[in-house]
Design an enzyme around this catalytic site. Structure first.
Site, mmCIF file in Angstrom:
data_model
loop_
_atom_site.group_PDB
_atom_site.id
_atom_site.type_symbol
_atom_site.label_atom_id
_atom_site.label_comp_id
_atom_site.label_asym_id
_atom_site.label_seq_id
_atom_site.Cartn_x
_atom_site.Cartn_y
_atom_site.Cartn_z
ATOM 1 N N ILE A 17 56.802 39.217 26.167
ATOM 2 C CA ILE A 17 57.490 39.763 27.329
ATOM 3 C C ILE A 17 56.890 39.210 28.619
ATOM 4 C CG2 ILE A 17 58.030 41.897 28.603
ATOM 5 C CD1 ILE A 17 59.452 41.634 25.890
ATOM 6 N N ARG A 40 56.616 48.429 18.651
ATOM 7 C CA ARG A 40 55.294 48.671 19.230
ATOM 8 C C ARG A 40 55.148 47.794 20.464
ATOM 9 N NH1 ARG A 40 55.232 52.960 16.555
ATOM 10 N NH2 ARG A 40 54.191 53.072 14.546
ATOM 11 N N ARG A 67 41.932 50.713 43.758
ATOM 12 C CA ARG A 67 42.621 50.324 42.527
ATOM 13 C C ARG A 67 44.113 50.515 42.729
ATOM 14 N NH1 ARG A 67 39.792 46.878 39.636
ATOM 15 N NH2 ARG A 67 37.861 47.716 38.796
ATOM 16 N N ALA A 79 32.054 46.027 36.497
ATOM 17 C CA ALA A 79 32.727 45.586 35.278
ATOM 18 C C ALA A 79 33.595 44.378 35.578
ATOM 19 C CB ALA A 79 33.584 46.714 34.711
ATOM 20 N N GLU A 95 28.772 39.677 36.135
ATOM 21 C CA GLU A 95 29.493 40.729 36.854
ATOM 22 C C GLU A 95 28.553 41.604 37.682
ATOM 23 O OE1 GLU A 95 32.638 41.270 37.478
ATOM 24 O OE2 GLU A 95 33.362 39.645 36.217
ATOM 25 N N SER A 116 42.249 51.637 25.060
ATOM 26 C CA SER A 116 43.502 52.366 24.826
ATOM 27 C C SER A 116 44.194 51.810 23.586
ATOM 28 C CB SER A 116 44.440 52.232 26.029
ATOM 29 O OG SER A 116 43.882 52.817 27.166
ATOM 30 N N GLU A 122 42.328 45.701 24.186
ATOM 31 C CA GLU A 122 41.133 45.462 24.999
ATOM 32 C C GLU A 122 39.922 46.171 24.413
ATOM 33 O OE1 GLU A 122 39.414 46.010 29.533
ATOM 34 O OE2 GLU A 122 41.001 47.349 28.845
ATOM 35 N N GLU A 141 37.160 36.410 45.583
ATOM 36 C CA GLU A 141 37.812 36.380 46.898
ATOM 37 C C GLU A 141 38.821 37.509 47.097
ATOM 38 O OE1 GLU A 141 41.413 33.196 46.280
ATOM 39 O OE2 GLU A 141 39.462 32.416 46.879
ATOM 40 N N GLU A 143 38.303 40.602 45.817
ATOM 41 C CA GLU A 143 37.566 41.802 45.417
ATOM 42 C C GLU A 143 36.777 42.337 46.614
ATOM 43 O OE1 GLU A 143 35.365 42.750 41.299
ATOM 44 O OE2 GLU A 143 34.555 41.029 42.354
#
Length: 185
Positions: A17, A40, A67, A79, A95, A116, A122, A141, A143
């Site tokens: 998709i 699914r 966010r 993170a 990080e 999840s 992930e 750049e 962030e």
């Protein structure tokens, strides 16, 4: 043959998709254990790392960041996503320094978990970083973060106020509290 084969969902077809920089999305048609079929919706993600940095004076280093999916600012542990072929420890080191400017002399694996599993693959690897030395942050750049050092009590207050609300930081907060309780015994 596994003792859990009776739960397996065989993929009949897969329809891509979306293929983005961070995620890929597909819809799979699967054959259920009872012979019926179902769809699914699946998000594929490279995986990520989070770091629970603890200073020598027992404060947790966190970042405050906007966010977009939440349309708000929250407080999180540092993170970021794994680059293709990157080892989790290398990502943790990168990080922590990029987001906070801190470098650590020791990294200890805390946990790895699926964020999840109902719709995404992930996996998040969490490390505790100690022996911290403050350096220069090098955020991406796109962030923008504020770096904070908080006590356990302040972290709990941030959780109670809703500023700490993401799973990785909540897990880290309670792992840190558990570690401190064990050390007091």
């Amino acid at each position: 043959m596994s003792k859990y084969d009776h739960l397996y969902e065989k993929t009949i077809s897969s329809q891509p998709i979306y293929d983005g920089r961070i995620i890929k999305v597909k819809v799979d048609e699967v054959l259920l254990p009872n012979g019926n079929t179902a769809k699914r919706e699946i998000v594929n993600h490279q995986g990520a790392v989070a770091v629970l940095p603890i200073t020598d004076d027992n404060k947790m280093v966190v970042v405050r960041q906007f966010r977009k999916p939440l349309e708000r600012t929250i407080v999180e542990i540092p993170a970021g996503k794994l680059e293709p072929g990157e080892e989790p420890l290398a990502c943790a080191i990168r990080e922590l320094e990029e987001e906070t400017g801190y470098v650590a002399s020791q990294y200890t694996p805390l946990s790895s978990f699926y964020t999840s599993p109902g719709f995404a693959d992930e996996i998040l690897h969490v490390f505790v970083a100690t022996g911290l030395k403050k350096g220069e942050s090098k955020p991406d750049e796109d962030e923008f973060v504020d770096v904070l050092e908080v006590t356990l009590e302040e972290a709990h207050a941030l959780h109670q106020s809703g500023e700490i609300r993401d799973a990785k930081t909540v897990v880290a907060l309670f792992a840190w509290e558990n570690k401190m309780l064990r050390e007091r015994r």
